[in-house]
Design an enzyme around this catalytic site. Sequence first.
Site, mmCIF file in Angstrom:
data_model
loop_
_atom_site.group_PDB
_atom_site.id
_atom_site.type_symbol
_atom_site.label_atom_id
_atom_site.label_comp_id
_atom_site.label_asym_id
_atom_site.label_seq_id
_atom_site.Cartn_x
_atom_site.Cartn_y
_atom_site.Cartn_z
ATOM 1 N N GLU A 25 0.823 -1.220 0.000
ATOM 2 C CA GLU A 25 0.000 0.000 0.000
ATOM 3 C C GLU A 25 0.855 1.268 0.000
ATOM 4 O O GLU A 25 1.278 1.729 1.052
ATOM 5 C CB GLU A 25 -0.944 0.014 1.210
ATOM 6 C CG GLU A 25 -1.842 1.250 1.246
ATOM 7 C CD GLU A 25 -2.821 1.294 2.427
ATOM 8 O OE1 GLU A 25 -2.780 0.391 3.280
ATOM 9 O OE2 GLU A 25 -3.612 2.234 2.491
ATOM 10 N N LYS B 299 -2.382 -1.937 -3.241
ATOM 11 C CA LYS B 299 -3.451 -1.095 -2.669
ATOM 12 C C LYS B 299 -3.068 0.370 -2.852
ATOM 13 O O LYS B 299 -2.441 0.964 -1.975
ATOM 14 C CB LYS B 299 -3.648 -1.448 -1.187
ATOM 15 C CG LYS B 299 -4.669 -0.564 -0.471
ATOM 16 C CD LYS B 299 -5.089 -1.140 0.875
ATOM 17 C CE LYS B 299 -5.980 -0.165 1.619
ATOM 18 N NZ LYS B 299 -6.656 -0.753 2.776
HETATM 19 C C1 5MM Z 1 -8.420 1.423 8.453
HETATM 20 O O1 5MM Z 1 -7.399 2.398 8.456
HETATM 21 C C2 5MM Z 1 -6.075 1.876 8.311
HETATM 22 C C3 5MM Z 1 -5.301 2.079 9.537
HETATM 23 O O2 5MM Z 1 -4.656 3.272 9.658
HETATM 24 P P1 5MM Z 1 -3.774 3.659 10.979
HETATM 25 O O3 5MM Z 1 -2.554 2.801 10.998
HETATM 26 O O4 5MM Z 1 -3.471 5.104 10.709
HETATM 27 O O5 5MM Z 1 -4.612 3.476 12.177
HETATM 28 C C4 5MM Z 1 -5.485 2.393 6.981
HETATM 29 O O6 5MM Z 1 -4.181 1.961 6.755
HETATM 30 C C5 5MM Z 1 -6.369 1.881 5.893
HETATM 31 O O7 5MM Z 1 -6.264 0.483 5.806
HETATM 32 C C6 5MM Z 1 -6.060 2.453 4.532
HETATM 33 O O8 5MM Z 1 -5.584 3.761 4.582
HETATM 34 C C7 5MM Z 1 -7.349 2.467 3.714
HETATM 35 O O9 5MM Z 1 -8.364 3.082 4.473
HETATM 36 P P2 5MM Z 1 -9.264 4.213 3.817
HETATM 37 O O10 5MM Z 1 -10.095 4.739 4.963
HETATM 38 O O11 5MM Z 1 -8.309 5.226 3.239
HETATM 39 O O12 5MM Z 1 -10.073 3.490 2.749
#
Ligand code: 5MM
Length: 340
Positions: free
Chosen positions: A177, A219
């Site tokens: 990602e 991702k």
């Molecule tokens: C669910 O959010 C994930 C965790 O983030 P933190 O480590 O900051 O707590 C994040 O990595 C997420 O999997 C991705 O960014 C995709 O989430 P979004 O909300 O952007 O679809």
Amino acid sequence: MKHQELSATAHALVAKNKGILAADESTSTIGKRFAGIKLDSTAENRRLYRELLFTTPGANDYISGVILYDETIRQSTKAGSSFAAYLSQHGMLPGIKVDTGAKPLAGFAGETITEGLDGLRERLAEYGKLGAKFAKWRAVIDIGAGIPSAYAITANAEGLARYAALCQEAGIVPIVEPEVLMDGGHDLQRCEQVTGAVLDSVFTHLFAAGVYLEGIILKPNMVIPGKKCAQKASAEQVAEATLRCLKRHVPAAVPGIAFLSGGQSPTEATLHLSLMNAAGPLPWTLTFSYGRALQEPALLAWGGQSGAFTSGQQALFKRAKLNGLAAVGSYKTSMESTAA
Ligand code: 5MM
């Protein structure tokens, strides 16, 4: 044999009509989400909310896998099944976030490097025993005045490649990602340019590290103007720029691309995905790996109220179903008012 297993898992994650639920918020991030509904972030409330998500009736028709956080993979349903076992028994692959977060990159103000490589081999072995079939590592690239630097892109790409190689050694599919943030005032063209440069660097490093591309999921962010950019882009422009960028920079050996939502509204994220899938045959499967865009309506509908558990599940089911349709290009915005 390991290659075959990796490839089978990767293909299962991007099976037709299905995508990934990102529920790997760290304790600090889920705390912020709960603050929005005025709910205390206790271990039991976090467990209860994850139980709401994972036990949503019918979600497994559209959700292929769920990304868990370290605390969550050690938690269980009220009935006593570990979340990883529950998900597996219901046809959803359990995954695990293994990075330890994006930290300030020394000497490069405003940029970050994602950490978590120390001890990763041992942690992956433990997560494998706990049931994880795939993993996730998120590198964060911000666009601003003078950034991203070439060094920040390279350092993060190398981290992703070292993580991916360790995952595959353990028989775990790495979700790679690299997120170019949509904060800031940059326009669509600038996002496309930076996303392209980041993807180039990521694949150069994955190749150098000997990563088996048929056994990963990418991702990425979509190509989208920054939130503060005055020049908005239409959904069609976002879909077109994102597809152009991916076709130029992602090898066809990669089985699937599962987008992050990155701050798009739930409906925008669904529409963009559907437009791309409706655009014709593509070298890879395109689907979702959304966190906020799947969860936000569910979190709001639940609001931490025991009487609203079912409403929260219905809200998640609706987004999962509509994104499942978007994964095959069949979503229409008119379905927002009719979908159950
Ligand atoms: C669910 O959010 C994930 C965790 O983030 P933190 O480590 O900051 O707590 C994040 O990595 C997420 O999997 C991705 O960014 C995709 O989430 P979004 O909300 O952007 O679809």
